[in-house]
Each structure stands twice: as C-alpha cells, then as structure tokens.
Design a protein around this motif. Sequence first.
Motif, PDB file in Angstrom:
ATOM      1  N   GLN B 222     -33.751  -5.377  -9.647  1.00 31.28           N
ATOM      2  CA  GLN B 222     -33.158  -3.454  -9.374  1.00 31.28           C
ATOM      3  C   GLN B 222     -32.823  -3.198  -8.647  1.00 31.28           C
ATOM      4  N   THR B 223     -33.425  -3.557  -7.772  1.00 26.85           N
ATOM      5  CA  THR B 223     -32.931  -2.681  -6.424  1.00 26.85           C
ATOM      6  C   THR B 223     -31.422  -2.940  -6.237  1.00 26.85           C
ATOM      7  N   VAL B 224     -30.704  -4.857  -7.027  1.00 29.21           N
ATOM      8  CA  VAL B 224     -29.359  -4.902  -6.234  1.00 29.21           C
ATOM      9  C   VAL B 224     -28.659  -4.405  -7.510  1.00 29.21           C
ATOM     10  N   ASN B 229     -23.969  -0.708  -9.357  1.00 27.56           N
ATOM     11  CA  ASN B 229     -23.703   0.454 -10.702  1.00 27.56           C
ATOM     12  C   ASN B 229     -23.470   1.680  -9.846  1.00 27.56           C
ATOM     13  N   GLN B 230     -23.416   1.358  -8.306  1.00 26.29           N
ATOM     14  CA  GLN B 230     -22.836   2.873  -7.804  1.00 26.29           C
ATOM     15  C   GLN B 230     -21.646   2.832  -7.783  1.00 26.29           C
ATOM     16  N   PRO B 231     -20.547   4.167  -7.680  1.00 20.83           N
ATOM     17  CA  PRO B 231     -19.640   4.169  -8.290  1.00 20.83           C
ATOM     18  C   PRO B 231     -18.777   3.546  -7.277  1.00 20.83           C
ATOM     19  N   MET B 232     -18.508   3.767  -6.181  1.00 24.52           N
ATOM     20  CA  MET B 232     -18.285   3.489  -5.507  1.00 24.52           C
ATOM     21  C   MET B 232     -17.816   1.581  -5.831  1.00 24.52           C
ATOM     22  N   HIS B 233     -18.901   0.919  -6.079  1.00 20.79           N
ATOM     23  CA  HIS B 233     -18.859  -0.819  -5.818  1.00 20.79           C
ATOM     24  C   HIS B 233     -18.332  -0.830  -7.162  1.00 20.79           C
ATOM     25  N   LEU B 234     -18.381   0.317  -8.458  1.00 23.75           N
ATOM     26  CA  LEU B 234     -17.855  -0.313  -9.366  1.00 23.75           C
ATOM     27  C   LEU B 234     -16.255  -0.471  -9.705  1.00 23.75           C
ATOM     28  N   VAL B 235     -15.134   0.621  -8.748  1.00 22.76           N
ATOM     29  CA  VAL B 235     -14.411   0.360  -8.946  1.00 22.76           C
ATOM     30  C   VAL B 235     -13.916  -0.162  -8.073  1.00 22.76           C
ATOM     31  N   SER B 236     -14.360  -1.001  -6.994  1.00 23.74           N
ATOM     32  CA  SER B 236     -13.798  -2.008  -6.172  1.00 23.74           C
ATOM     33  C   SER B 236     -13.548  -2.755  -6.915  1.00 23.74           C
ATOM     34  N   GLU B 237     -12.147  -3.603  -6.672  1.00 23.37           N
ATOM     35  CA  GLU B 237     -12.246  -5.029  -7.552  1.00 23.37           C
ATOM     36  C   GLU B 237     -12.377  -6.471  -6.670  1.00 23.37           C
ATOM     37  N   ALA B 238     -12.781  -6.316  -5.554  1.00 24.45           N
ATOM     38  CA  ALA B 238     -13.633  -7.406  -4.902  1.00 24.45           C
ATOM     39  C   ALA B 238     -14.661  -7.562  -5.227  1.00 24.45           C
ATOM     40  N   GLY B 239     -15.136  -6.563  -5.707  1.00 24.77           N
ATOM     41  CA  GLY B 239     -17.415  -6.048  -5.008  1.00 24.77           C
ATOM     42  C   GLY B 239     -17.763  -6.676  -3.623  1.00 24.77           C
ATOM     43  N   VAL B 240     -18.772  -6.623  -4.115  1.00 20.42           N
ATOM     44  CA  VAL B 240     -19.343  -6.313  -2.353  1.00 20.42           C
ATOM     45  C   VAL B 240     -20.291  -8.413  -2.016  1.00 20.42           C
ATOM     46  N   HIS B 241     -19.735  -8.079  -0.879  1.00 24.02           N
ATOM     47  CA  HIS B 241     -20.319  -9.400  -0.244  1.00 24.02           C
ATOM     48  C   HIS B 241     -21.874  -9.392  -0.189  1.00 24.02           C
ATOM     49  N   CYS B 242     -22.578 -10.918  -1.043  1.00 24.05           N
ATOM     50  CA  CYS B 242     -23.859 -10.494  -0.857  1.00 24.05           C
ATOM     51  C   CYS B 242     -24.473 -10.644   0.382  1.00 24.05           C
ATOM     52  N   ASP B 243     -24.219 -11.246   1.771  1.00 20.39           N
ATOM     53  CA  ASP B 243     -25.249 -10.119   2.891  1.00 20.39           C
ATOM     54  C   ASP B 243     -24.710  -8.996   3.435  1.00 20.39           C
ATOM     55  N   ASP B 274     -14.856 -15.127  -4.796  1.00 16.59           N
ATOM     56  CA  ASP B 274     -15.516 -16.613  -4.494  1.00 16.59           C
ATOM     57  C   ASP B 274     -16.732 -16.372  -4.977  1.00 16.59           C
ATOM     58  N   ASP B 275     -17.939 -16.628  -4.623  1.00 27.43           N
ATOM     59  CA  ASP B 275     -19.019 -16.890  -5.060  1.00 27.43           C
ATOM     60  C   ASP B 275     -19.928 -16.179  -4.093  1.00 27.43           C
ATOM     61  N   THR B 276     -19.526 -15.720  -3.114  1.00 23.94           N
ATOM     62  CA  THR B 276     -20.588 -14.969  -1.988  1.00 23.94           C
ATOM     63  C   THR B 276     -19.985 -13.304  -2.586  1.00 23.94           C
ATOM     64  N   CYS B 277     -19.260 -12.506  -3.179  1.00 29.17           N
ATOM     65  CA  CYS B 277     -18.686 -11.422  -3.379  1.00 29.17           C
ATOM     66  C   CYS B 277     -19.342 -10.957  -4.934  1.00 29.17           C
ATOM     67  N   PHE B 278     -19.911 -10.055  -4.676  1.00 25.73           N
ATOM     68  CA  PHE B 278     -20.169  -9.148  -6.575  1.00 25.73           C
ATOM     69  C   PHE B 278     -20.228  -8.401  -6.985  1.00 25.73           C
ATOM     70  N   LYS B 279     -19.821  -8.276  -8.466  1.00 24.73           N
ATOM     71  CA  LYS B 279     -19.755  -7.063  -8.741  1.00 24.73           C
ATOM     72  C   LYS B 279     -20.293  -6.972 -10.573  1.00 24.73           C
ATOM     73  N   SER B 280     -21.454  -5.141 -10.568  1.00 27.77           N
ATOM     74  CA  SER B 280     -21.848  -5.636 -11.586  1.00 27.77           C
ATOM     75  C   SER B 280     -21.024  -5.887 -13.116  1.00 27.77           C
ATOM     76  N   THR B 281     -21.574  -5.767 -14.221  1.00 29.22           N
ATOM     77  CA  THR B 281     -20.716  -5.786 -15.603  1.00 29.22           C
ATOM     78  C   THR B 281     -20.250  -4.352 -15.920  1.00 29.22           C
ATOM     79  N   LEU B 282     -21.236  -3.718 -15.443  1.00 26.32           N
ATOM     80  CA  LEU B 282     -20.964  -2.567 -16.267  1.00 26.32           C
ATOM     81  C   LEU B 282     -19.655  -1.597 -15.970  1.00 26.32           C
ATOM     82  N   ASN B 283     -19.209  -1.792 -17.074  1.00 27.01           N
ATOM     83  CA  ASN B 283     -18.052  -0.716 -16.482  1.00 27.01           C
ATOM     84  C   ASN B 283     -17.388   0.308 -16.088  1.00 27.01           C
ATOM     85  N   ALA B 284     -16.886   0.038 -15.473  1.00 21.38           N
ATOM     86  CA  ALA B 284     -17.020   1.512 -14.197  1.00 21.38           C
ATOM     87  C   ALA B 284     -16.617   3.078 -14.782  1.00 21.38           C
TER      88      ALA B 284
END
Lengths: 107, 284
Positions: B222-224, B229-243, B274-284
């Motif tokens: 839930q925390t992740v 789901n924060q707006p800045m991460h939803l719009v970023s194309e590259a997603g966020v690295h899990c580290d 790649d398989d270290t960067c992730f993005k939420s599937t929720l529509n921005a």
Amino acid sequence: MDTSSPSAFVNGALLRRYIGQKVRTVIQVIGSDTGSVVGKSTDDLQIVVRGPSTTPPLTTYLEVIGIAESDNSIRAETWTNFGNTFDPQNYNELCKLASGEFKHLFI
Amino acid sequence: MYGGEFDGNAAFAGGGFMPSQATTQANDSSSSLKNRDVRTLLPLTLKQLSSASTNGDSNFSVDGVDINTVAIVGRISRMENRITQVDFVVDDGTGWVDCVRWCQERQETEEMEAVKLGMYVRLHGHVKSFQGKRSVNVFSIRPVTDFNEIVHHFTECMYVHMYNTKLRGGSVAHGGSTTQATATPRPQMPYSTMPTSAKPYQTGPSNQFSNQINDPMHGVKQTVMNYLNQPMHLVSEAGVHCDIIARDLRIPPLQVRQAIEQLSSDGCVYSTVDDTCFKSTLNA
C-alpha cells in the motif's frame, strides 16, 4: 415497538453494575436446589439464581433473564435451556462489547 | 444473502471491505439516492430498529443504509393465531416489536406451527410503520436450535454497524437519505487509499484480490502504491527505480522488490525502461 425495559447482557463481573435492573446471562449449571440454581458465569464467577420452586430438567448451559439482586445473584423471571454445546467465551466477549463500545445498540 | 447476489465463498472474503468490481452504483446521480436495485438485509437489534431514522412512513434507514429487509433473533413473548395471520411479539432483550405473519399458503402455516410461545426464533421481514408505530411484516421464521446463533446474531449486528459507520468514511445519513457516494466513481484499485464509492455492507461477488488480513506484505504494498500514485510519478514516462523507492520510503530494498513483484502480478504496476524501474498502472 418498545425499548423501555431492555435486559442487559452481563457476565459475573458486569452483574454488579446492574443491581436492581433487568439482566440476562448464561451460566453453566453446577448444582440446583428447590427454588435455586447455582452456576458458573461465563467469566468463571459463581452466580446464584432464584427462580420458581419447580426446576425443570436443566441442560449444561442455562440462560436466565431477571432482576439482579446483588453482585452474584439474580431473581429469575424466565430461564431457557441453552443446551450442552454453547460457547461461553463468545458470550463473554459479547457481554463485554454490549456493555462497552456498542452499548448504544443494546440499551 | 445480504445483497442482490449471494456467493457463499464471498462471505467475509478478502478482508470483506473492498467494494466489488461490479458495483451497481455506476451512475453518480446527485438526485434521488435511493437505488431500488440494492436490496439490503440488515441484522438488527430492536433497539437499533426503534432508533432508525425515517423519511416518510415507509422509508427507514440505520447508519445511513436503507432498510429493506431485517433479520431479528429473539423470544416470542406473545402469540395470537388468527387463522389467516399470526400476530406475535418478539423480544430480543433490547426491546420488543409487534410482528405479523400472514399465512395463506400451507407452507406458511406449517412454518408458523413450528414456532411456539417462549421459543427463540430467527425471523426475516419488512419494517412497516402505521401511525408512528413500527412493526415487522414477517415472511420467514424458524426456531433457533443452536443457541450460539443468538450470540452470533448480536455479534453480527455490531459488526455491520461498525462497517456501515466507520468503514464507509463515517458518512452517516441525515434524515434517512442513503449515503452512496455521489463522487465520480474511480477504478477500483485494491491498494489505493483514495475514496471509492463504498456500498453498504453486503456480500457481493467474490473479491479477486488477495486477502488483506492474511497478507503480511499488504502494508508495504500500500505504501509503495501510494508513492507511485503521486502525480509526479504518474506523469513520468520512465517510472521510478526501485532503489529510489526504497530510499525515499525508507523500506529495505528487498521488501520493496518483493512488494513490487506482487503488485506487478496483480496488475498494479508495470516495468518501464528495464526491470528495475516501475510505474503505477493508474491513469495519470
């Protein structure tokens, strides 16, 4: 429809809060005499129930509805055999909740 | 049993609190909130029933939920058989109520014959009000044989009350109107903390998502999700690295990895570059 004379769910410890008022509880029958039944409440305290002079055959658990006379006795108006497979722990927790957090749903 | 559809598997399934995917409240009407397709069966104490708020003579509601059918468990303290109907009084310890059971079919008469004065019974019926007096029109009644049922009924009343008041955001009705949320319905994200249109307590179609109560990773997931789901991460194309997720949330990277794997198989996140960067599937 009337809610003016409810009977509170009590165990041994809660009985003292409702002295003089209508209560209901379930006891595990230990012994019976003419006109009274001695039982163990769901929280392991002794309760004496005074009732009609003829006691019908009793099962292990007995529900008593009546007026609380003291912190360990009830003058019964109605009693109902609750059988031998009743769960006293569940009932005990129900009593605690019905006199506590959810009292407004009952009294 | 509680809703329009009864699914035996779904009783208390999945922590029980997530609104089902196939919600009937798809329309966000701000006008009449009374959805006639939603039939509720509420277990109630007679104290709850007598304090139900009313909106006109036959609309009752408790904790913001419209009453259609009620379930009551109590003792029969008075009974009068009038051939075509049986009038009786049920006392459940919190109060008593007049009930009537119409007996026109033989099955109905036989059902009533099994019920005697002084017995504990479970009944289902509709609440009626006439000149301010409430009564119950009973359509189903049977004797209680296992007295644990009495304890269960009251426990259930407390549970449903708690569910309808606390878990629906405490939005208690005023004057008997229902509280189906009038906000725009959002997609049902299982780990989201965004408000969703909550239905009143009903067992609906089975919850496909993992059981929250038994899932030790639920809090981390839930925390992740909230982070992604924060707006800045939803719009970023590259997603966020899990580290980076691990560093920002101060959760061990291994736990983050595990949570993301589970979220990914649930369809809530996907890997981007790649398989270290992730993005939420929720529509921005």
